[in-house]
Scaffold this motif. Sequence first.
Motif, PDB file in Angstrom:
ATOM      1  N   ALA A  57       0.824  -1.210   0.000  1.00  0.00           N
ATOM      2  CA  ALA A  57       0.000   0.000   0.000  1.00  0.00           C
ATOM      3  C   ALA A  57       0.857   1.260   0.000  1.00  0.00           C
ATOM      4  N   ASN A  78      -3.589  -2.279  -4.400  1.00  0.00           N
ATOM      5  CA  ASN A  78      -3.798  -1.753  -3.050  1.00  0.00           C
ATOM      6  C   ASN A  78      -2.908  -0.561  -2.729  1.00  0.00           C
ATOM      7  N   THR A  80      -1.672   2.939  -2.154  1.00  0.00           N
ATOM      8  CA  THR A  80      -2.303   4.241  -1.919  1.00  0.00           C
ATOM      9  C   THR A  80      -1.288   5.375  -1.971  1.00  0.00           C
ATOM     10  N   LYS A 101      -6.554   2.681  -6.070  1.00  0.00           N
ATOM     11  CA  LYS A 101      -6.531   3.243  -4.717  1.00  0.00           C
ATOM     12  C   LYS A 101      -5.449   4.292  -4.507  1.00  0.00           C
ATOM     13  N   GLU A 103      -3.678   7.433  -3.909  1.00  0.00           N
ATOM     14  CA  GLU A 103      -4.141   8.743  -3.436  1.00  0.00           C
ATOM     15  C   GLU A 103      -3.057   9.803  -3.471  1.00  0.00           C
TER      16      GLU A 103
END
Length: 122
Positions: A57, A78, A80, A101, A103
Amino acid sequence: GSDIANFKHITILSLANCGLEGLPDEIGDLVLLDTMFIDYNCLKQLPDTFGNLLKLAGFSVRNNQLESLPKTFIQLENMTIFWASNNRFMTFPEVLCHLPKLERTSFSDNRLRTVTQNIARR
């Protein structure tokens, strides 16, 4: 051979400032890894097995010599957060536009000449 298989249960790995010039293919065996820091090394590429890190992540690869990402990076659904400042990217990696995902990312202090128009379609 690599002893990385001995660490198959770890979830966080920091190999920052180790003088690494490459990562072994076995890095992809660390399938529970969710956070990885490999900043301040001399990496020119990541192995294709990087795409096996499906739980990853957060990934920071700042201050290396990367020019591109492996195509298998698209499997990291996954992810981010991806930090890639101070590398040698000349174009924004299109593969990042396909990570649902994602961000936060940073590509400051690279050699970017173009940014894909798909960045706005995410």
